[in-house]
Write a protein that holds these residues in place. Structure first.
Motif, PDB file in Angstrom:
ATOM      1  N   HIS A  68      33.474  50.429  67.021  1.00 41.89           N
ATOM      2  CA  HIS A  68      33.158  49.048  66.645  1.00 41.89           C
ATOM      3  C   HIS A  68      34.276  48.500  65.747  1.00 41.89           C
ATOM      4  O   HIS A  68      34.093  48.265  64.565  1.00 41.89           O
ATOM      5  CB  HIS A  68      31.816  48.968  65.914  1.00 41.89           C
ATOM      6  CG  HIS A  68      31.669  50.002  64.840  1.00 41.89           C
ATOM      7  ND1 HIS A  68      32.188  49.822  63.580  1.00 41.89           N
ATOM      8  CD2 HIS A  68      31.099  51.230  64.862  1.00 41.89           C
ATOM      9  CE1 HIS A  68      31.922  50.906  62.869  1.00 41.89           C
ATOM     10  NE2 HIS A  68      31.272  51.767  63.609  1.00 41.89           N
ATOM     11  N   PRO A  69      35.467  48.358  66.311  1.00 44.17           N
ATOM     12  CA  PRO A  69      36.609  47.969  65.485  1.00 44.17           C
ATOM     13  C   PRO A  69      36.453  46.545  64.955  1.00 44.17           C
ATOM     14  O   PRO A  69      35.819  45.701  65.585  1.00 44.17           O
ATOM     15  CB  PRO A  69      37.782  48.053  66.455  1.00 44.17           C
ATOM     16  CG  PRO A  69      37.176  47.846  67.798  1.00 44.17           C
ATOM     17  CD  PRO A  69      35.790  48.378  67.736  1.00 44.17           C
ATOM     18  N   THR A  70      37.007  46.327  63.791  1.00 43.14           N
ATOM     19  CA  THR A  70      37.044  44.970  63.254  1.00 43.14           C
ATOM     20  C   THR A  70      38.473  44.472  63.376  1.00 43.14           C
ATOM     21  O   THR A  70      39.395  45.270  63.491  1.00 43.14           O
ATOM     22  CB  THR A  70      36.606  44.966  61.787  1.00 43.14           C
ATOM     23  OG1 THR A  70      37.322  46.004  61.123  1.00 43.14           O
ATOM     24  CG2 THR A  70      35.128  45.220  61.668  1.00 43.14           C
ATOM     25  N   PRO A  71      38.661  43.146  63.371  1.00 43.34           N
ATOM     26  CA  PRO A  71      40.023  42.629  63.536  1.00 43.34           C
ATOM     27  C   PRO A  71      40.960  43.241  62.485  1.00 43.34           C
ATOM     28  O   PRO A  71      40.620  43.272  61.312  1.00 43.34           O
ATOM     29  CB  PRO A  71      39.847  41.130  63.333  1.00 43.34           C
ATOM     30  CG  PRO A  71      38.449  40.866  63.733  1.00 43.34           C
ATOM     31  CD  PRO A  71      37.675  42.085  63.310  1.00 43.34           C
ATOM     32  N   PRO A  72      42.126  43.731  62.883  1.00 44.40           N
ATOM     33  CA  PRO A  72      42.933  44.549  61.985  1.00 44.40           C
ATOM     34  C   PRO A  72      44.061  43.851  61.228  1.00 44.40           C
ATOM     35  O   PRO A  72      44.707  44.503  60.412  1.00 44.40           O
ATOM     36  CB  PRO A  72      43.517  45.604  62.922  1.00 44.40           C
ATOM     37  CG  PRO A  72      43.593  44.934  64.255  1.00 44.40           C
ATOM     38  CD  PRO A  72      42.580  43.842  64.274  1.00 44.40           C
ATOM     39  N   PHE A  73      44.349  42.565  61.471  1.00 43.90           N
ATOM     40  CA  PHE A  73      45.557  41.990  60.859  1.00 43.90           C
ATOM     41  C   PHE A  73      45.261  40.754  60.026  1.00 43.90           C
ATOM     42  O   PHE A  73      44.382  39.964  60.335  1.00 43.90           O
ATOM     43  CB  PHE A  73      46.581  41.632  61.938  1.00 43.90           C
ATOM     44  CG  PHE A  73      47.187  42.847  62.566  1.00 43.90           C
ATOM     45  CD1 PHE A  73      48.209  43.536  61.927  1.00 43.90           C
ATOM     46  CD2 PHE A  73      46.708  43.320  63.776  1.00 43.90           C
ATOM     47  CE1 PHE A  73      48.763  44.673  62.493  1.00 43.90           C
ATOM     48  CE2 PHE A  73      47.254  44.467  64.344  1.00 43.90           C
ATOM     49  CZ  PHE A  73      48.282  45.133  63.699  1.00 43.90           C
ATOM     50  N   SER A  74      46.054  40.613  58.973  1.00 47.24           N
ATOM     51  CA  SER A  74      46.027  39.366  58.218  1.00 47.24           C
ATOM     52  C   SER A  74      47.085  38.445  58.808  1.00 47.24           C
ATOM     53  O   SER A  74      48.000  38.899  59.499  1.00 47.24           O
ATOM     54  CB  SER A  74      46.326  39.629  56.744  1.00 47.24           C
ATOM     55  OG  SER A  74      47.672  40.050  56.595  1.00 47.24           O
ATOM     56  N   TYR A  75      46.944  37.162  58.525  1.00 45.70           N
ATOM     57  CA  TYR A  75      47.902  36.226  59.110  1.00 45.70           C
ATOM     58  C   TYR A  75      49.329  36.472  58.626  1.00 45.70           C
ATOM     59  O   TYR A  75      50.254  36.531  59.443  1.00 45.70           O
ATOM     60  CB  TYR A  75      47.464  34.777  58.858  1.00 45.70           C
ATOM     61  CG  TYR A  75      48.419  33.804  59.492  1.00 45.70           C
ATOM     62  CD1 TYR A  75      48.396  33.610  60.868  1.00 45.70           C
ATOM     63  CD2 TYR A  75      49.362  33.119  58.736  1.00 45.70           C
ATOM     64  CE1 TYR A  75      49.287  32.764  61.478  1.00 45.70           C
ATOM     65  CE2 TYR A  75      50.258  32.267  59.339  1.00 45.70           C
ATOM     66  CZ  TYR A  75      50.221  32.091  60.718  1.00 45.70           C
ATOM     67  OH  TYR A  75      51.120  31.259  61.311  1.00 45.70           O
ATOM     68  N   PRO A  76      49.558  36.671  57.309  1.00 47.32           N
ATOM     69  CA  PRO A  76      50.946  36.925  56.874  1.00 47.32           C
ATOM     70  C   PRO A  76      51.534  38.190  57.513  1.00 47.32           C
ATOM     71  O   PRO A  76      52.699  38.194  57.897  1.00 47.32           O
ATOM     72  CB  PRO A  76      50.813  37.071  55.356  1.00 47.32           C
ATOM     73  CG  PRO A  76      49.603  36.287  55.006  1.00 47.32           C
ATOM     74  CD  PRO A  76      48.669  36.483  56.158  1.00 47.32           C
ATOM     75  N   ASP A  77      50.732  39.247  57.648  1.00 48.16           N
ATOM     76  CA  ASP A  77      51.228  40.464  58.305  1.00 48.16           C
ATOM     77  C   ASP A  77      51.631  40.171  59.754  1.00 48.16           C
ATOM     78  O   ASP A  77      52.693  40.571  60.219  1.00 48.16           O
ATOM     79  CB  ASP A  77      50.144  41.558  58.322  1.00 48.16           C
ATOM     80  CG  ASP A  77      50.013  42.233  56.958  1.00 48.16           C
ATOM     81  OD1 ASP A  77      50.765  41.835  56.042  1.00 48.16           O
ATOM     82  OD2 ASP A  77      49.161  43.134  56.822  1.00 48.16           O
ATOM     83  N   LEU A  78      50.746  39.478  60.444  1.00 50.02           N
ATOM     84  CA  LEU A  78      51.011  39.157  61.843  1.00 50.02           C
ATOM     85  C   LEU A  78      52.286  38.340  61.979  1.00 50.02           C
ATOM     86  O   LEU A  78      53.123  38.590  62.841  1.00 50.02           O
ATOM     87  CB  LEU A  78      49.817  38.394  62.422  1.00 50.02           C
ATOM     88  CG  LEU A  78      49.875  38.090  63.914  1.00 50.02           C
ATOM     89  CD1 LEU A  78      48.492  38.268  64.528  1.00 50.02           C
ATOM     90  CD2 LEU A  78      50.355  36.678  64.191  1.00 50.02           C
TER      91      LEU A  78
END
Lengths: 113, 891
Positions: free
Chosen positions: B147-157
């Protein structure tokens, strides 16, 4: 050396085309007679093979066939040469001429040695 | 070169006009002979002599006809067509056999094409509307869970996207429900906030207008633009061709429509239907957050398009390097979770439905393959038995000079035809069964979608599988029939070539194969069924019966934090006053429907390992939640209406939470920090399962809704009733509409129905493995019956002699039954061994039972033994009624 029947088949095709070119539409019997006349006894083949040759030529669209009535009022299939057939005949005749000239020269060369 | 093309075409045509051409030739030859004969007569020959000479000159007519046929047609095609015509004649002669064989193959093939059609629609076509997905990968950061949750923040992406050399584009999106407002009837539609390059990376071109511009993705711009899905455009805006440039409202904020997505395209989360797309910079307007501003808030799923020639491993290595750099520069934001990057092709994308299906479907395909093998064994034994009936025909053909090759070809063409007819029937079945997976989707809060069509890929594979099945089932009978001892068949009768069960090793082998394969399938079916039962009977930690759920969403209706909390309070008061209501509460999720949220927590006294994920399930619930769900509170208290924004911040944790983070300590009074707020634990609840019944219990923290209030999530009413929960549905709706006539109430369902989603994949597996197992048993029973009955008939004479010599009926019965029984026993032993190997592959999908569960093996073995013996019993009984006089005269 290519095998004998290959050459014979090619020759027969050419002879049939030549016969139709010279004589106009002919039926199978007529073609067989004509070929025998020209080649004399040198090319004595079963006359039936002419029909195999005719199928091949028809399939290649070098000749056309039509049912009609023969001179003695019998139903007969008349064959005539097509445009493609004429072209093929010309090419083949030139080819033969070239080959026979070359071979002739070659043989003369050998004689002179 | 046209002449050779013409010649080939003419030859193919000739095959189909064979008799006409033959007649023409004979006419020509006859007239030729007459002409020749006339010629000879003219030369003075007698009529007879002339005809004889004419025939000699022409050559043999029969030979000529044969040669003519060869020159004008395609000899192989010709004979194959002859074989096909012959095969159809044979089929017409034994319609019963033909029907059984075709049906058997059809079932075996259809099982495969059904599973394939699902695979094709999900795993192989993960993003409808995007043709080439082979260079697209999902990017996951951190632990891989189911049940993964979204893994990235916008600045990281953004940083990864700017620096990567291996991807031609990295896109990010966050999907959830949005509400289309400002229309007569507001509607919830699943939508996504996306990076500006979303459509470009996927290669999707809007059919009207445009995709997002690069500047619309940049943060401060706040571009209020939207791309709408085809269905939204059709259903809500009547396909208005002038829609581009118009303004629509989402969650009560205006957006300018800049594009309409193509009809097929429904977003890039496999199995979920997304229909609205807005730039990420609009997060505040849509969902009330400013998530793009924070490097430490992980909320975006990422998808990348690999540059040509770059492998997945290269890209993964590069992203890992970049991510490590980012984590080192911003250690504060990345300490709470592992930063390891993993890439997945879309067919097993952890986001969306494929994350589950990619484990189940190949397994079902394996089972379907076993079923097909069984069907082949079945048809092979049918063909074999029947070939004995045809041995005279074959012997005569062999005697007349047919080659062994010709006989084999004839047999293979027959089975090939059976296979193709079976395949055709299978496609007809699959048209219907390919939709069946949808029947398993319960009414749910997820926008599940399934693309149900049979594509070329499936058709192509069906044909290939049909041919394969035909060869498998046809090759043994063909080889065997072609090696008949011609002399003895023609001279004597049955005895030398009879194919009886006690003589033919091949026939025995086929019986054993059928029993063992069907045992394998039955065991798998049994295991899946028992596993599902175990899951359904397992204690979820709450009581699902008599609970009605209904959801509403306040933020699109204009509620703020304060007015929303007041509204919720009113709802609870009114509903609890309704007659037939035992208790009522609210929650921001409902159990077993993939809707629970999670948050990053700091836990007093617990020091996380470096990069240990502290993302923990977090439920926001109303007063009386535990009482209403009947989840007992082990120590301390549960939430009451007195836990408000003004009182002390409190929390309840479950037992698993305590075991994990405070083992052996008293949890009451400890503190947990969530999003800057410190909550004091006032209660410990029993463990309950909220994601999947089959996953292990995990730590959960519960926060009271008046303290951790957010109007942006759905609120779900949980109503415990004394009677049937559905009878309360209308009065609940009335009550809500009295409070706010405009507020839509959705997903009004009993919990017992919606929680079916939590066993969706278990039910799919059990149902299909179960039907495969049932079919397998049926096929095996029919197959064994056929063989035993046949071989008993072959021995009629022998049995007659035995009876005449004084054998007892009982002895005859035992003779026939015993013969079948030995084979059944052998089949059970082989099958058990096979099953033990095979079920090891299922291990990960089983819940609560071992993959060599003794009860399943024993029950299934016994069941199969009984059915198989029943199949032997009928011919054995018949054998006891053999009249010796009739039997001896019989041959």
């Amino acid at each position: 050396m290519a095998n004998k029947t290959e050459i014979l088949r090619g020759t027969l095709d050419l002879m049939v085309l030549q016969a139709l070119e010279a004589m106009g539409p002919l039926h199978g019997y007529g073609i067989a007679q004509r070929i025998q006349q020209i080649s004399g006894e040198s090319l004595k083949v079963n006359q039936g093979t002419v029909y195999l040759c005719l199928v091949r030529l028809l399939q290649k669209r070098w000749i056309k066939a039509e049912w009609g009535t023969s001179e003695n009022n019998r139903k007969a299939r008349f064959y005539s040469i097509s445009k493609a057939g004429q072209k093929q005949l010309n090419e083949e005749s030139e080819n033969w001429q070239r080959v026979s000239e070359t071979i002739g020269r070659l043989l003369r060369l050998n004689e002179n040695r | 070169m046209f002449s050779s093309v013409h010649r080939t075409l003419a030859r193919i045509r000739a095959v189909f006009q064979s008799s006409d051409l033959d007649r023409d030739l004979i006419l020509e030859l006859e007239s030729h002979i007459q002409n020749l004969a006339e010629e000879h007569i003219r030369k003075g020959a007698s009529l007879e002599e002339a005809q004889r000479l004419a025939r000699i000159e022409l050559g043999g007519i029969e030979q000529l006809r044969e040669a003519h046929r060869e020159v004008r047609g395609l000899p192989l095609l010709d004979t194959v067509l002859q074989d096909i015509r012959f095969a159809f004649r044979i089929f017409r002669k034994s319609p019963g056999f033909t029907a059984v064989a075709i049906l058997t193959l059809a079932l075996g093939i259809a099982a495969n094409t059904t599973v394939l059609s699902w695979m094709s629609a999900t795993l192989l076509n993960p993003i409808p509307g995007v043709a080439h997905t082979s260079d697209l990968v999902t990017v996951m950061r951190g632990d891989r869970t189911d049940h993964p949750t979204p893994p990235f923040s916008y600045p990281d992406l953004r940083d990864l996207s700017e620096r990567t050399q291996t991807f031609s584009g990295l896109l990010g999106y966050h999907d959830d429900y949005m509400s289309l407002t400002g229309v007569a009837k507001p509607e919830r539609i699943y939508g996504a906030l996306t990076t500006a390059n979303y459509f470009d990376v996927l290669g999707v071109h809007p059919i009207l207008g445009r995709a997002f511009l690069p500047e619309e993705g940049t943060l401060r711009a706040g571009a209020a633009v939207i791309v709408i899905g085809y269905a939204v455009w059709q259903n809500h805006f009547a396909g208005d061709p002038q829609i581009v440039g118009k303004t629509i409202q989402i969650n009560r904020h205006p957006y300018t429509v800049v594009g309409v997505a193509p009809r097929d395209f429904t977003g890039c989360a496999p199995g979920l239907r997304t229909e609205l797309w807005i730039p990420v910079s609009m997060d505040r307007d849509v969902w009330g957050f400013n998530r793009p501003d924070y490097r430490g808030i992980f909320w975006l799923n990422m998808l990348g398009k690999l540059r040509p020639g770059v492998t997945k491993n290269q890209a993964q290595a590069e992203l890992n390097l970049l991510m490590r750099g980012i984590a080192e520069r911003f250690p504060e934001d990345h300490r709470d979770s592992p930063n390891e990057i993993s890439l997945d092709p879309l067919w097993r994308s952890p986001f969306g439905i494929n994350g589950y299906l990619y484990k189940i479907l190949p397994m079902l395909l394996g089972l379907a393959g076993v079923l097909l093998l069984l069907a082949c064994a079945n048809v092979a034994s049918l063909l074999l038995v029947r070939s004995v009936g045809r041995r005279r025909e074959i012997a005569i053909r062999l005697g007349m000079g047919a080659s062994r090759k010709q006989i084999i070809r004839q047999f293979l063409i027959e089975s090939l035809l059976l296979g193709l007819l079976g395949g055709t029937a299978a496609i007809a079945i699959t048209v219907w069964t390919s939709r069946s997976i949808v029947a398993f989707f319960p009414p749910s809060s997820l926008p599940l979608t399934h693309d149900e069509h049979i594509d070329q890929r499936v058709l192509f594979v069906t044909i290939a599988v049909s041919i394969l099945a035909a060869i498998i089932s046809g090759v043994l009978p063909a080889l065997r029939s072609s090696s008949l001892p011609v002399q003895s068949v023609l001279k004597e009768e049955a005895s030398s070539v009879s194919l009886t069960l006690h003589k033919s090793r091949l026939l025995k082998g086929l019986v054993v194969a059928q029993i063992s394969l069907s045992l394998v399938l039955l065991v798998c079916a049994g295991l899946f069924t028992r596993s599902l039962q175990k899951a359904q009977q397992s204690d979820p930690g709450f009581e699902a019966s008599h609970l009605l759920l209904a959801s509403y969403e306040l933020s699109p209706a204009g509620y703020t934090r304060a007015t929303g909390a007041a509204f919720d309070r009113l709802v609870l008061d009114r509903l609890s006053a309704l007659p037939g209501v035992e208790s009522v509460t609210l929650a921001d999720f409902s159990p077993l429907s993939f809707s629970i949220h999670s948050d990053y927590l700091q836990i007093e006294g617990y020091v996380p390992q470096p990069y240990e994920s502290m993302e923990i399930s977090r439920a926001i619930v109303g007063p009386n939640y535990f009482r209403t769900l009947r989840t007992s509170v082990i120590s301390g208290r549960e939430f009451t209406a007195a836990d408000t924004a003004e009182s002390q911040l409190v929390a309840v944790v479950n037992q698993a939470f305590v075991d994990r983070y405070w083992p052996g300590a008293n949890a009451l009074g400890k503190q947990v920090t969530d999003g800057g707020d410190r909550f004091t634990v006032v209660g410990v609840a029993r463990n309950a399962k909220y994601r999947l019944l089959t996953s292990p219990t995990e730590p959960v923290i519960y926060l009271p809704n008046y303290q951790a209030y957010s109007p942006t999530h759905d609120t779900t009413i949980h109503l415990r009733t004394t009677g049937d929960p559905l009878t309360m549905a209308s009065s609940v709706e009335e009550t809500i509409h009295q409070l706010n006539p405009e507020l839509p109430l959705f997903n009004v369902n009993p919990l017992s129905v919606t929680m079916q989603l939590g066993t969706l994949f278990g039910r799919v597996a059990a149902t299909f493995a179960g039907s495969f197992g049932f079919l397998a048993m049926l096929l095996a029973a029919v197959g064994i019956y056929g063989i035993v009955a046949y071989s008993t008939r072959q021995r009629t004479r022998e049995i007659g002699i035995r009876v005449a010599l004084g054998a007892e009926k009982e002895g005859i019965y035992r003779l026939v039954l015993g013969q079948g029984f030995r084979l059944v026993l052998a089949g059970l032993v082989v099958g058990t061994a096979l099953a033990m190997v095979f079920t090891r592959l299922l291990k990960a999908q089983l819940f609560g039972i071992s993959e060599i569960d003794a009860i399943t093996f024993a029950t299934v073995g016994l069941l199969l033994a009984i059915v198989a013996l029943l199949a032997c019993h009928i011919p054995a009984r018949r054998a006891t009624r053999v009249d010796p006089m009739v039997a001896l005269r019989y041959e």
